[in-house]
Every structure is written in structure tokens, then in C-alpha cells.
Design an enzyme around this catalytic site. Structure first.
Site, mmCIF file in Angstrom:
data_model
loop_
_atom_site.group_PDB
_atom_site.id
_atom_site.type_symbol
_atom_site.label_atom_id
_atom_site.label_comp_id
_atom_site.label_asym_id
_atom_site.label_seq_id
_atom_site.Cartn_x
_atom_site.Cartn_y
_atom_site.Cartn_z
ATOM 1 N N LEU A 137 102.942 76.802 113.886
ATOM 2 C CA LEU A 137 104.191 77.538 113.998
ATOM 3 C C LEU A 137 105.213 77.156 112.947
ATOM 4 O O LEU A 137 105.361 75.984 112.593
ATOM 5 C CB LEU A 137 104.816 77.310 115.378
ATOM 6 N N HIS A 159 103.585 84.357 119.410
ATOM 7 C CA HIS A 159 104.730 83.889 118.628
ATOM 8 C C HIS A 159 104.728 84.648 117.304
ATOM 9 O O HIS A 159 103.680 84.839 116.698
ATOM 10 C CB HIS A 159 104.586 82.376 118.383
ATOM 11 N N PHE A 197 119.414 79.109 123.738
ATOM 12 C CA PHE A 197 118.016 79.237 123.325
ATOM 13 C C PHE A 197 117.424 80.392 124.106
ATOM 14 O O PHE A 197 117.400 80.368 125.333
ATOM 15 C CB PHE A 197 117.277 77.927 123.624
ATOM 16 N N GLU A 223 111.216 79.031 115.261
ATOM 17 C CA GLU A 223 112.112 80.182 115.271
ATOM 18 C C GLU A 223 113.520 79.813 114.815
ATOM 19 O O GLU A 223 114.336 80.693 114.553
ATOM 20 C CB GLU A 223 112.134 80.798 116.668
ATOM 21 N N ARG A 281 108.021 84.593 128.578
ATOM 22 C CA ARG A 281 108.550 83.274 128.930
ATOM 23 C C ARG A 281 109.928 83.067 128.335
ATOM 24 O O ARG A 281 110.146 83.282 127.151
ATOM 25 C CB ARG A 281 107.592 82.189 128.424
ATOM 26 N N GLN A 289 101.754 85.115 125.449
ATOM 27 C CA GLN A 289 102.862 85.262 124.513
ATOM 28 C C GLN A 289 102.382 85.023 123.083
ATOM 29 O O GLN A 289 101.764 83.994 122.798
ATOM 30 C CB GLN A 289 103.980 84.275 124.855
ATOM 31 N N ARG A 344 111.168 87.461 120.951
ATOM 32 C CA ARG A 344 109.895 86.997 120.400
ATOM 33 C C ARG A 344 108.838 88.102 120.479
ATOM 34 O O ARG A 344 108.121 88.358 119.506
ATOM 35 C CB ARG A 344 109.438 85.762 121.186
ATOM 36 N N HIS A 400 100.305 82.008 121.414
ATOM 37 C CA HIS A 400 101.144 80.815 121.578
ATOM 38 C C HIS A 400 101.138 80.215 122.975
ATOM 39 O O HIS A 400 101.075 79.002 123.124
ATOM 40 C CB HIS A 400 102.578 81.173 121.184
#
Length: 581
Positions: free
Chosen positions: A257, A243, A127, A260, A391, A241, A291, A356
Site C-alpha cells: 500500500l 484499497h 479519518f 491514503e 469498513r 474492500q 476508498r 485489502h
């Protein structure tokens, strides 16, 4: 309308440690205190079962080495620091990555059901920019399962939780906390809570943008305002951040969202011309790019006129086998069906970048997350230090577990070391007066309209790409909004005191917006999530944290050197075949 002259009752409570926020971080801290036999009270403004932690889908990181035996906490730390663009605090990173395995053990002890391999090992997957498979998960509902697990454990320990209390002020006397003040959202009853220590776990500030993955009335900057008004400072408020895939409509769900995983399973991004545009921005990784890079690519397509009529781009998974979508993307499928009556097995999804995650937050010491105010601690998305300018996917959930435990222990030790706790009648009176004044406010300005004005300003001038001219225009607009805030009307009614809560949310949003704009001006470089079109390169002199307060403005804080045992692991991580976050 409930008039300001109606007598309002006030309930008084006392506890050893008060936890503000009942998401993963707050509940983990409360559990630590209760297991140690300490008196603790947790308060939240929304039901604990539905806290923001429940929205996290992907997973939780720990170098358990169940899948890749060569993994280590040192490699996890190196991956985190590199992804932060070297703005993360190395000691904070060290604490989280070393404590991550214990965080997973704690969840198991509390009864959480992780996905497992056939032989019983906790399953872990790639991830984000991880060198090894170290993300544990529970389907695509990891955050929800963590929240449920913590709620169950809190219930077992009989931890008192107040679900509908809005905290308006942390009470401070002579640089030390002595409790907090607030009101019940349903009937307006005032709450005076005396406490030796306060743990602030009330989230970040991403709701101050128009499109955000945060829901209405949460992440409006409550933590930022409460901490700053108590005497604390903020760090790296500009590092937010975005997204790449938030839906555009319906308006009341804008920013929700699309996981992803949709890109990870083979989803394709196209502009309004039908072009697969990621070939222009990252021809090797395409839709599997980072991202921040995918968000920047989508933003650029929209800004240069190749976006959809509603201001987005298309994410298409309809070419995938229907069974793949139903098995691997069930929540995405159901969400779009519920919100738009859109069948993603047939039609593309219209998306746009969405605010996000707050990577900055309240300034804290890495070892215990204490702040400038004695007895005040900040954890979770309210705090800063772990993420820097980008992040690492899966790190936010483990941060809650590690620092929830540590801050709980630190608050207990602080309380036990007190010989006395002075209180201030003047501080309590000021907290009461602040609510009284708002309830008496009957001006022409609408609180919700002003909240929207702040979101418009931040979206227009402090979004994915920024420049000096736009940021200064944003500050000028914000000053005008702050002036209008002097003439708001606040009108609680028979349905409850939400309008009063909105007024405090507005105050929080204005403070968070000011901190973000001023810090974004000061960071004259492009680094990670922070894109300055007028300063497109990284500036070595700005490898610092920007610390903000309304009294001292912005100061540059140097970052500690990397420990040798981590720097040896800082080699580039291969992204081949992985979804990079």
C-alpha cells in the site's frame, strides 16, 4: 527431498484455551486469559513481532472526545452502520463502539505511547467518514506500536507463544472442539494440542487476489477453511474492500500500500493521458473521495484503456514541498525508495486497486463471537459482523481490542462450565492422515502454480467490478483448478516444510474463493465495495447477510433493527476537508 516414509515425531500439549493467530486479536485474547489466571497457548505461523497487525498505519477509533467534546459512542456507532451500507450487525457495532474507550485504556495500561496534545490528552484526528475526530494514533505506525505493546505484555505474563506452527485442523467431536492439529514449519514435527476452547484469529482471505496488501503466505483463507471444516459457516465472503493505491511492481511486492495519507496531503490521481480523472467520478471531493469510489474510478480508467502500460494509474505528490513529504509521508517515501528506487518528491507512483480487507468472515454471535461449534470463537479479520459492505477507517484495530478481550472472557467461562471434554481418536487420526497424504503426494501439479491460478481467476472475475457471466466463468475455472489439486506434488526439503504449508494454503484459498464467488453471484446488487455492472443499483431486499457453507449453500440472514439510541445519530456526515475512507 524428505520422503513420506521418514519417521515424524509428534509433540503433545494441553492447555485450557488455544489461540490460533498471534496478531493483535490473538494476543489481546491471550492476555485477557493470562490476566485471569487461565492456562493459554498462542500459536502462529509467522513471528509474532511481524504479524499482519503491524502493517496498519492510520489509527484506532474510540469516541474519547478528547478533541471534540460532543462526540459519543452512539455517533461512532451511527457512522459505522452508515458506512457499512446497513449490512453491519447493530449489536456488534454497539459492543465495539461502547467498548472502544476501554480498549484504548487497556493499551495505555500495557504501556502504549499514543500521540498526545501539549496538555497530555490523547490526540485524535479525522479519518474516514467520521463525524468527529476520534482516531487515536502513533505516527503512521499505529498498528506496529499496538503489536509491539501486546507482545511486550504477553512477554511480561509469560504467555507461551509458538511462532512457527502451522495449524491444519481444528479437532472436533460431537459438535464441540477439543483442540487442534498442525506441524512445525521448520522440521515437520507434528503438534497435537488438546484444549477446552479454541479462539481463531488467523486473518482473512485477501491473498487470493493477484494484487493484495497482504504479504506472501498470509491471509490465504486459513481461518475460513479451519472454521468451515470444523462445522462453522461464513458470512458475507463476497464483501472485500479494495484499497485504491497498491503498487504494481516489483511483482513480489505488488499490492503493497501507498498510504491514503498521500491523497490526504494533496496527492493527485492521473491516467496515462495525464487527465486528473477523479473529476469524472466525484467532482466535489476529487481525490478525497471514499476508498470504494476511488478504487472503482481507477479500475474504470484502466479497464477503458486509459491506464498505464503496466495496468495502473499515476498518483503524484511531487508538486508538494519536499519537507511536507519527508515530514508527513516518511514511510511512503522510504517504501518506494526501497522497492523501486523511486524518489516520490520528483516522480509519480504507479498504482492500481488492491485487495485489502475481508469485511466478511466466520459467522459469529455478536455478544461473544462464538460460532456454530461449541467452544470455538473467531475474532479480528477472521470474523464478521462489524464492517458490512464498507469498513470505516480505523475500526479494524479497535475491533481487535474489544473482541479479543470479550472472546477471552467467553472462552474462559466456557471452559469453566465443562464437566468433561470428550475427545475423538478418529478425528486425530484423520488430521494425521491428511498431512500424511499430502507428504506422499508426488503428482505433476505445482502447488504454487495452482495458487497463482486461483489469484488470476479471482482478479479476472471477482475484482472491483463483477457481473454474473464473469462470476460463473470464475466458478468454472475454479472447478478445474480444484480438479488439478488432486494431482499435486508436495516436496519438503532441508530448508523446511514450507511446501506442505503452501499445500494447505492452497486448500484454504480454494474454499475461500468458492465461498466468495458463490456469494458474489447471489448478491445481485451494487452496495459499497460490491460493484455489479449488471445490477448497478442497491436492492432493498438484499439488505441481508449472506451466510455460506459447503453443505447448505447460501442462506439469507436478516439484520436486526437499529436501536433507537443509535438511529437518532444517523444523519449524513460532512466530508468537507477530510480524507474519506
Amino acid at each position: 527431498m524428505i520422503g513420506a516414509n521418514v519417521a515424524i515425531t509428534e509433540q503433545r500439549r494441553a492447555t485450557t484455551v488455544l489461540v490460533i493467530g498471534t496478531g493483535g486479536a490473538g494476543l489481546r485474547a491471550a492476555i485477557e486469559l493470562a490476566e485471569a489466571g487461565m492456562d493459554v497457548l498462542a500459536v502462529g505461523k509467522r513471528p509474532k513481532d511481524d504479524a499482519h497487525t503491524a502493517l496498519a498505519a492510520g489509527g484506532i477509533n474510540a469516541a474519547l472526545a478528547t478533541m471534540d467534546p460532543e462526540d459519543s459512542w452512539q455517533q461512532h456507532a451511527a457512522d459505522t452502520l452508515k458506512e457499512s451500507y446497513l449490512l453491519a450487525d447493530p449489536h456488534t457495532v454497539e459492543i465495539v463502539t461502547q467498548g472502544a474507550a476501554r480498549g484504548i485504556d487497556d493499551l495505555e495500561r500495557f504501556g502504549m505511547a499514543f500521540a498526545r496534545e501539549d496538555d497530555g490528552r490523547i490526540s485524535q484526528r479525522f479519518f474516514g467518514a467520521h463525524k468527529f475526530r476520534r482516531t487515536a494514533f502513533a505516527g503512521d505506525y499505529t498498528g506496529l506500536e499496538i503489536q509491539r505493546t501486546l507482545v511486550r505484555r504477553a512477554d511480561q505474563l509469560d504467555i507461551p507463544v509458538l511462532d512457527s506452527v502451522y495449524i491444519t485442523r481444528i479437532l472436533v467431536h460431537d459438535g464441540a472442539v477439543f483442540g487442534a492439529y498442525g506441524f512445525d514449519l521448520n522440521d515437520g514435527t507434528r503438534c497435537l494440542i488438546h484444549a477446552d476452547a479454541v479462539i481463531l484469529a488467523a486473518g482473512g482471505h485477501t491473498r487470493i487476489w493477484r494484487r493484495t496488501s497482504s504479504r506472501r503466505d498470509e491471509n490465504t483463507g486459513d481461518s475460513f477453511r479451519l472454521a468451515v471444516e470444523a462445522g462453522a459457516r461464513l458470512r458475507d465472503a463476497e464483501l472485500v474492500q479494495f484499497h485504491p493505491s497498491g503498487i504494481i511492481e516489483p511483482e513480489n511486492a505488488a499490492g503493497t500500500l501507498v498510504s491514503e495519507a498521500a491523497r490526504g496531503e494533496g496527492g493527485i490521481l492521473r491516467n496515462a493521458l495525464g487527465e486528473r480523472f477523479m473529476s469524472r467520478y466525484d467532482p466535489e471531493r476529487m481525490e478525497l473521495s471514499t476508498r470504494d469510489r476511488v478504487a472503482l474510478a481507477s479500475y474504470t480508467e484502466i479497464k477503458e484503456g486509459r491506464g498505464t502500460p503496466k495496468g495502473g494509474v499515476w498518483l503524484d505528490v511531487s508538486h508538494l514541498p519536499r519537507q511536507t513529504i519527508m515530514n508527513r509521508l516518511p514511510r511512503v517515501y522510504q517504501t518506494l525508495l526501497d522497492l523501486q528506487m523511486l524518489d516520490i518528491t520528483r516522480d509519480p507512483i504507479e498504482i492500481a486497486p488492491t485487495a485489502h480487507y475481508s469485511m466478511g468472515g466466520v459467522w459469529v454471535r455478536p455478544e461473544d463471537h462464538s460460532t456454530d461449534v461449541r467452544g470455538l470463537y473467531a475474532i479480528g479479520e477472521a470474523s464478521s459482523g462489524l464492517h458490512g459492505a464498507n469498513r470505516l477507517g480505523g475500526n479494524s484495530l479497535i475491533e481487535l481490542l474489544v473482541f479479543g478481550r470479550i472472546a477471552g472472557q467467553a472462552a474462559a467461562a466456557y471452559s469453566q462450565g465443562l464437566t468433561a471434554q470428550p475427545r475423538s481418536a478418529a478425528a486425530v487420526a484423520e488430521a494425521r492422515r491428511e498431512i500424511d497424504d499430502l507428504l506422499a503426494a508426488d503428482g505433476p501439479e505445482n502447488v504454487r502454480a495452482l495458487q497463482r491460478a486461483i489469484r488470476n481467476t479471482m482478479t479476472e472475475h471477482a475484482g472491483v467490478v463483477r457481473d454474473e457471466e464473469g462470476l460463473r466463468a470464475g466458478l468454472a475455472e475454479l472447478a478445474g483448478i480444484e480438479k488439478r489439486m488432486e494431482n499435486v506434488g508436495v516436496h519438503p526439503d532441508i530448508a523446511g516444510f514450507q511446501d506442505l504449508a503452501h499445500a494447505f494454503d492452497l486448500k484454504s484459498a480454494a474454499l475461500a474463493a468458492r465461498a466468495t464467488l458463490e456469494a458474489a453471484i447471489e448478491r445481485r446488487e451494487t452496495r459499497g465495495c460490491h460493484n455489479r455492472s449488471d445490477y448497478p443499483n442497491m436492492d432493498q431486499s438484499l439488505q441481508v447477510n449472506l451466510v455460506w457453507s459447503p453443505t447448505t449453500g447460501i442462506t439469507h440472514e436478516s439484520i436486526a433493527p437499529l436501536p433507537e439510541e443509535i438511529s437518532a445519530y444517523m444523519a449524513e456526515v460532512s466530508s468537507e476537508g477530510k480524507l474519506v475512507e
